[in-house]
Design an enzyme around this catalytic site. Structure first.
Site, PDB file in Angstrom:
ATOM      1  N   GLU A  29       5.736   3.913  -2.865  1.00  0.00           N
ATOM      2  CA  GLU A  29       6.068   4.128  -4.282  1.00  0.00           C
ATOM      3  C   GLU A  29       6.590   5.534  -4.486  1.00  0.00           C
ATOM      4  O   GLU A  29       6.062   6.485  -3.917  1.00  0.00           O
ATOM      5  CB  GLU A  29       4.840   3.975  -5.200  1.00  0.00           C
ATOM      6  N   GLU A  57      -3.780   2.560  -3.586  1.00  0.00           N
ATOM      7  CA  GLU A  57      -4.357   3.761  -4.194  1.00  0.00           C
ATOM      8  C   GLU A  57      -5.854   3.638  -4.499  1.00  0.00           C
ATOM      9  O   GLU A  57      -6.271   3.697  -5.662  1.00  0.00           O
ATOM     10  CB  GLU A  57      -3.596   4.131  -5.472  1.00  0.00           C
TER      11      GLU A  57
HETATM   12  C1  FCB Z   1       1.006   4.356  -9.364  1.00  0.00           C
HETATM   13  C2  FCB Z   1       0.636   2.886  -9.394  1.00  0.00           C
HETATM   14  C3  FCB Z   1       1.725   1.998  -9.927  1.00  0.00           C
HETATM   15  C4  FCB Z   1       2.467   2.618 -11.073  1.00  0.00           C
HETATM   16  C5  FCB Z   1       2.880   4.036 -10.762  1.00  0.00           C
HETATM   17  C6  FCB Z   1       3.659   4.708 -11.853  1.00  0.00           C
HETATM   18  O1  FCB Z   1      -0.166   5.118  -9.381  1.00  0.00           O
HETATM   19  O2  FCB Z   1       0.293   2.446  -8.104  1.00  0.00           O
HETATM   20  O3  FCB Z   1       1.155   0.751 -10.242  1.00  0.00           O
HETATM   21  O4  FCB Z   1       1.728   2.513 -12.232  1.00  0.00           O
HETATM   22  O5  FCB Z   1       1.756   4.799 -10.448  1.00  0.00           O
END
Ligand code: FCB
Length: 443
Positions: free
Chosen positions: A349, A165
């Protein structure tokens, strides 16, 4: 709705070094910007720090056993740069590398495919002291660090992610200032963004040059941006914010250029872009990683960055206040295939925070998380059926952990972390996910 997934679909969970490892000063580890930030009063909720977190640094074997019990096929974690090169550049800390050697060997023995992110936000503080991401040297230092990792682990570890990110690193770290290092400067933000592009591109080039087998990609947080109202002004705002959150990353990576619209607005504040830089950003990847949590609504708002104010949509929310909007997941996946020709997509994620508690029966019942995951996985199945090349899904997160500026107040795990005792308690969602993985499908 019932959705089946391909038999070789990589079901996994994700974590990140600073969020789970603890052992902040163990065995030669250097200070990171998150160590510094979390120890600065007022920056993190309840002044929580990652000093101990889940103590995964010491409990890694138990954690792998847990992953195996649940039936994970893949595990995405991150390497802490300051554990491996404590001052960011130069001397290597073998004891730090040995931790990852043990972890990777343990995962492979358990039949779990490791995916390692090289940078999940814990920049060595020594590099921040020399300018951090707004300094071009940091990108060079990152490529050197990446090469150290390939050399040490690449004979066994064959799935790499350069950055997690980069939008968050640049925007929340250097513009909004709510994440480390907590600066508030648009020129710094744009310089950080550009150097993150270079860092990733150079790290991919170093990987190819290393001759190691395996695949390398990058993980982006992307989301649909929708106008708050049907006014033309809000449509323009949504387009500008889409260029910032999504296209500022996708366009250089896949097309070798920043999106022209907001680039023209930001030009006066841009860092030096040298000849060849955009080709570096455009270095071909083996896969793209997508992190998805929620969509955002945009409205025209003078005095804001890019004259845009963003907010969450009006649907139901998780405990974090993040809107639950599973259709947006499908929208992003199909857009990546259609507009950017992505041929290998990993969902690196996705997950939800809820206020979980240990119930009287000793279990943790989290039906809302199961519903969130179910709805999102249905969209994944739908995208696969529509031809999007999705190869795997890493649920965020294996266990509750240090949620950045929210500290330990936000629980994203399918395993409950009892912080006082460091006991791990699989929640109902862990049992549910074990079944999903075992039968390759939801519904
Ligand atoms: C993302 C992050 C991860 C976690 C989630 C909830 O932005 O990459 O580390 O904190 O959010």
């Amino acid at each position: 709705m019932s959705k089946q997934f391909p038999a070789d679909f990589l079901w996994g969970c994700a974590t990140a070094s600073y969020q789970v490892e603890g052992a902040a000063h163990a065995e030669g580890k250097g200070e990171s910007i998150w160590d510094r930030f979390s120890h600065t009063p007022g920056k993190v909720k309840n002044n929580d720090t990652g000093d101990v977190a889940c103590d995964h640094y010491h409990k890694w074997a138990e954690d792998i056993a847990l992953m195996q019990e649940l039936g994970l096929k893949g595990y995405r974690f991150s390497l802490a740069w300051p554990r491996i090169i404590p001052t960011g550049r130069g001397e290597i800390n073998q004891r730090g590398l040995d931790f990852y050697n043990r972890l990777v060997d343990g995962l492979l023995e358990a039949g779990i495919t490791p995916f390692a992110t090289l940078y999940h936000w814990d920049l060595p503080q020594a590099l921040q002291d020399r300018g951090g991401w707004p300094s071009r040297d940091t990108a060079q230092a990152f490529a050197e660090y990446a090469s150290v990792c390939y050399e040490a682990l690449g004979d066994r570890l064959q799935n790499w992610i350069t950055l997690n990110e980069p939008w968050v690193v640049a925007d929340l770290g250097y513009r909004e200032g709510i994440f480390a290092p907590g600066h508030q400067s648009v020129p710094e933000t744009l310089a950080a963004a550009h150097h993150l592009h270079l860092a990733s591109g150079w790290a991919v080039q170093a990987f190819r040059e290393s001759g190691q087998a395996g695949k390398i990609g990058i993980t982006l947080n992307l989301a649909p941006i929708q106008p708050l109202t049907d006014s033309e002004a809000d449509a323009g705002a949504a387009d500008r914010y889409d260029q910032w959150l999504n296209r500022w990353w996708l366009d250089p990576i896949f097309r070798g250029a920043y999106p022209e619209g907001i680039h023209a607005l930001l030009e006066a504040q841009m860092p030096e872009v040298r000849e060849g830089d955009m080709q570096v950003a455009n270095t071909p990847l083996d896969f793209l990683g997508l992190n998805y949590y929620f969509r955002q609504m945009a409205e025209q708002a003078p005095r804001e960055f890019l004259d845009v104010k963003v907010s969450y949509g009006s649907g139901p929310k998780t405990a974090f206040g993040w809107e639950i909007y599973p259709e947006g997941y499908y929208e992003m996946m199909t857009r990546l295939a259609r507009e950017y020709g992505v041929e290998d997509l990993y969902l690196t994620e996705n997950g939800a925070a809820y206020n979980d508690v240990i119930a009287a029966d000793g279990e943790v019942h989290d039906p809302e998380r199961i519903a969130y995951l179910q709805a999102h996985l249905e969209q994944v199945g739908r995208a696969i059926q529509d031809g999007v090349p999705v190869r795997g899904y890493f649920l965020w997160s294996l266990m509750d952990n240090f949620e950045w500026a929210a500290g330990f107040s936000m629980r994203f795990g399918i395993v409950y972390s009892d912080y006082p005792t460091l006991r791990r308690i699989p929640k109902d969602s862990a049992k549910w996910y074990a079944e999903v993985m075992a039968r390759d499908g939801v519904g």
